[in-house]
Design an enzyme around this catalytic site. Structure first.
Site, PDB file in Angstrom:
ATOM      1  CG  ASP A  22      87.845   4.135 134.243  1.00  0.00           C
ATOM      2  OD1 ASP A  22      87.894   3.849 135.461  1.00  0.00           O
ATOM      3  OD2 ASP A  22      88.835   4.485 133.567  1.00  0.00           O
ATOM      4  CG  ASN A  24      89.287   3.128 139.308  1.00  0.00           C
ATOM      5  OD1 ASN A  24      89.162   3.068 138.084  1.00  0.00           O
ATOM      6  ND2 ASN A  24      89.738   2.121 140.037  1.00  0.00           N
ATOM      7  CG  ASP A  26      91.247   1.327 136.524  1.00  0.00           C
ATOM      8  OD1 ASP A  26      90.243   1.580 135.813  1.00  0.00           O
ATOM      9  OD2 ASP A  26      91.302   0.337 137.285  1.00  0.00           O
ATOM     10  CG  ASP A  30      85.248   1.589 138.186  1.00  0.00           C
ATOM     11  OD1 ASP A  30      84.220   2.274 138.280  1.00  0.00           O
ATOM     12  OD2 ASP A  30      86.373   2.072 137.891  1.00  0.00           O
ATOM     13  CG  ASP A  99      76.730 -13.808 132.753  1.00  0.00           C
ATOM     14  OD1 ASP A  99      76.526 -15.015 132.607  1.00  0.00           O
ATOM     15  OD2 ASP A  99      76.852 -13.004 131.811  1.00  0.00           O
ATOM     16  CG  ASP A 196      78.283 -18.421 130.211  1.00  0.00           C
ATOM     17  OD1 ASP A 196      78.160 -17.487 129.415  1.00  0.00           O
ATOM     18  OD2 ASP A 196      79.215 -19.245 130.180  1.00  0.00           O
ATOM     19  CD  GLU A 275      75.394 -17.894 126.007  1.00  0.00           C
ATOM     20  OE1 GLU A 275      75.996 -17.382 125.054  1.00  0.00           O
ATOM     21  OE2 GLU A 275      75.970 -18.562 126.876  1.00  0.00           O
ATOM     22  CG  HIS A 336      79.101 -10.491 126.016  1.00  0.00           C
ATOM     23  ND1 HIS A 336      77.830 -10.977 126.231  1.00  0.00           N
ATOM     24  CD2 HIS A 336      79.939 -11.486 126.380  1.00  0.00           C
ATOM     25  CE1 HIS A 336      77.893 -12.203 126.700  1.00  0.00           C
ATOM     26  NE2 HIS A 336      79.171 -12.532 126.809  1.00  0.00           N
ATOM     27  CG  ASP A 337      79.224 -13.951 123.513  1.00  0.00           C
ATOM     28  OD1 ASP A 337      80.353 -13.629 123.935  1.00  0.00           O
ATOM     29  OD2 ASP A 337      78.439 -14.666 124.155  1.00  0.00           O
TER      30      ASP A 337
HETATM   31  C1  GLC Z   1      78.991 -17.600 126.838  1.00  0.00           C
HETATM   32  C2  GLC Z   1      79.409 -16.152 127.003  1.00  0.00           C
HETATM   33  C3  GLC Z   1      80.715 -15.946 126.289  1.00  0.00           C
HETATM   34  C4  GLC Z   1      81.741 -16.839 126.929  1.00  0.00           C
HETATM   35  C5  GLC Z   1      81.286 -18.296 126.933  1.00  0.00           C
HETATM   36  C6  GLC Z   1      82.118 -19.127 127.866  1.00  0.00           C
HETATM   37  O1  GLC Z   1      78.711 -17.917 125.531  1.00  0.00           O
HETATM   38  O2  GLC Z   1      78.392 -15.314 126.520  1.00  0.00           O
HETATM   39  O3  GLC Z   1      81.131 -14.612 126.329  1.00  0.00           O
HETATM   40  O4  GLC Z   1      82.953 -16.722 126.255  1.00  0.00           O
HETATM   41  O5  GLC Z   1      79.963 -18.441 127.369  1.00  0.00           O
HETATM   42  O6  GLC Z   1      81.826 -18.810 129.189  1.00  0.00           O
END
Ligand code: GLC
Length: 573
Positions: A22, A24, A26, A30, A99, A196, A275, A336-337
């Site tokens: 972060d 700035n 907030d 960023d 992405d 994605d 992915e 992140h999933d």
């Molecule tokens: C992919 C992303 C996930 C997102 C999904 C819909 O699986 O990794 O975070 O929610 O696609 O875009």
């Protein structure tokens, strides 16, 4: 061997922009912050970053619902801030991969707003519209897959949330618009895209209904309560059956070929990583995607030697067999999933040791490696306890559905939600022992709560100073990898054994052979490789170990400590 491309030898680092840095103050990450952390990434030793979506978005799905493909979300900065980030990364020899979400846009994207406005506007056919829901398909995030739009008196299809309408990829104008967006970033100099959810782009044209006797919320609940092997098997079957008509349908290969051809027009070996599990999306080996994540490696409750052996045999075997050119592997254990490596693959007693073993696994197996921000300091899942903190809409939807429709007690619903929501593994990066983990200034409300364990040494600053920290371990391992031709691009040679305790293999390039032993047990093991063809009559020179050992050369029969990572070069005579 120098003919290998940069993306084959690279270690990628996934930046989750909202939670990385972060700049700035907030409470939201960023580009200013991320740019300031590029020296950190360079010192860590990674070669490339994958940025989760940084585009304008109403954030129903944390940026994966894009409302403009050619701009930067205002909370992350401006296009110029992005350009600065890109240039500064390139100056440090760090590539940048974006992405690209092809399956759907946000319902606030101008394309959808126009498409929704009437049945005869120029974009009327850019999404998937029907007069009445033709089947019982579910969205994998929030219930029914068909949502009513009063403006057209019709329903639109969405595989993900209702705020993420699926594009109609049968329409050539959609393709053109999306390829233009891809070119926008390629022209600016980005090094490629992570694609994605490519499996969701097309659906069964017959619109065949699923046969599962439940809806999405009921299936989630059923899965949570499944205990017996029979129930567990049934829930897996149901998940597959529920979505099989909405996933992996023909058509994607042609799109991937088109996109690949666009990338190939550009200089600099731009790359695509998909992915999906299915290496069929690598086409013949040179006409579709460059890489597909080896998700089967991480799709397990526990990383065990038997699991790794089987995975490598199947994956590398399949990659060998692509028709035109062998495929290159791509290994990762976290993103992140999913639950963080440290939590997910821990046993609550040896979590720290297992995290080190698993880091070594990803960084020594053959293939490109992807790390997820925070894993290098051992960040863990952070369980939320207050529904008002939940930002992952699939989590808040589930909570409210099971409380109101199934009568689940709010306390239990919160526990379940904390486990299933992806917020737990997306909390702000822990930079220091200062308030808010140094992510944001003291007193600022960060977008997701900071995991309080930053005070216990799980932060970059403390670990920079501690030679035996996980961060230093990652740095050391990355250096060893970088300096080793065998680890970067050598062949993988399994060492045939069936041990439940350890996993060992060789990596071999023209001028180097390396032995890797990962002891996944708490036993000290006496190992003897003196009958292994590539090793016998040689000495081993240690390149890296997680244990305290003296350096120098070893005979090929030796002891490895409990949970030890042992990496040695086979000394040629
Ligand atoms: C992919 C992303 C996930 C997102 C999904 C819909 O699986 O990794 O975070 O929610 O696609 O875009």
């Amino acid at each position: 061997m120098s003919a290998l491309k940069w993306w084959q030898t690279a270690v990628f680092y996934q930046i989750y922009p909202r939670s990385f840095a972060d700049g700035n103050g907030d409470g939201i990450g960023d580009f200013k912050g991320a740019t300031e952390k590029l020296d950190y990434l360079a010192s860590l030793g990674v070669d490339a970053v994958w940025l989760s979506p940084h585009f304008p978005s109403p954030n129903w799905d944390c940026g994966y619902d894009i409302s403009d493909y050619c701009d930067v979300a205002p909370e992350y900065g401006t296009l110029d801030d992005f350009k600065t980030f890109l240039n500064e990364a390139h100056k440090r020899y760090i590539r940048v991969v974006l992405d690209l979400v092809l399956n759907h846009t946000s319902d606030e994207h101008a394309w959808f707003i126009e498409s929704k406005s009437s049945r005869d506007n120029p974009k009327a056919d850019w999404y998937v519209w029907v007069d009445t829901p033709p089947n019982n398909w579910q969205s994998c995030f929030d219930g029914e897959a068909w949502t009513y739009a009063p403006e057209r008196n019709q329903y639109y299809y969405h595989y993900f949330m209702k705020q993420q309408p699926d594009l109609n990829w049968h329409n050539p104008e959609v393709k053109k618009a999306m390829w233009d967006a891809a070119r926008f970033w390629l022209d600016m100099g980005v090094d490629g895209f992570r694609l994605d959810a490519i499996g969701t782009i097309f659906e069964d044209p017959q619109l065949t209904p699923h046969t599962v006797p439940m809806n999405l919320a009921e299936l989630r609940r059923f899965s949570e309560l499944a205990k017996t092997p029979k129930e567990i098997k049934l829930k897996d079957k149901y998940w597959f059956e529920m979505f099989k008509h909405q996933y992996g349908k023909p058509g994607v290969h042609d799109l991937m070929k088109e996109l690949r051809a666009i990338l190939d027009e550009y200089e600099g070996d731009r790359m695509l990583v998909g992915e999906d599990d299915d290496i069929a999306y690598m086409g013949n080996g040179k006409d579709e995607l460059h890489l597909i994540f080896n998700f089967p490696l991480m799709r397990t409750e526990r990383i065990t030697p038997a699991h790794i052996r089987k995975n490598q045999k199947e994956r590398l075997g399949a990659l060998e067999n692509l028709p035109a050119e062998k495929g290159w592997p791509c290994n990762t254990l976290g993103n992140h999933d999913c639950s963080r490596i440290h939590t997910r693959y821990g046993d609550k007693i040896h979590d720290a040791e297992l995290a080190r073993l698993n880091a070594a696994l990803v960084l020594t197996l053959k293939g490109t490696a992807f790390l997820y921000n925070g894993e290098e300091i051992g960040m863990t899942d952070h369980m939320l306890s207050d529904i008002s903190h939940v930002k992952d809409t699939m989590g808040s939807w589930y909570y409210h559905t099971i409380v109101t429709e199934m009568g689940v007690h709010p306390e239990e619903a919160m526990l379940r939600t904390a486990e299933m929501t992806r917020d737990k593994n997306r909390t702000p990066m822990q930079w220091s022992n200062n308030p808010n983990a140094g992510f944001s200034p003291s007193g600022v409300n960060t977008w997701l709560p900071v995991n309080p364990n930053y005070k216990d040494g799980i932060n970059v600053h403390d670990q920079e100073k501690n030679p035996s920290s996980l961060l230093q371990y990652y740095k050391h391992l990355l250096r060893v990898r970088k300096n080793s031709s065998a680890l970067k691009y050598g062949e993988y040679l399994p060492l045939l054994n069936t041990s439940k305790e350890y996993f060992s293999f060789l990596r071999q390039s023209d001028n180097q052979t390396i032995l890797v032993v990962l002891n996944y047990s708490e036993k000290v093991l006496e190992l003897d490789f003196s009958r292994t063809k590539e090793i016998k009559d040689s000495k081993l020179r240690i390149l890296f170990t997680s244990a305290e050992r003296r350096g120098g050369s070893f005979a090929p029969n030796f002891k490895v400590g409990a949970f030890e990572v042992f990496i040695a070069e086979v000394e040629r005579e």
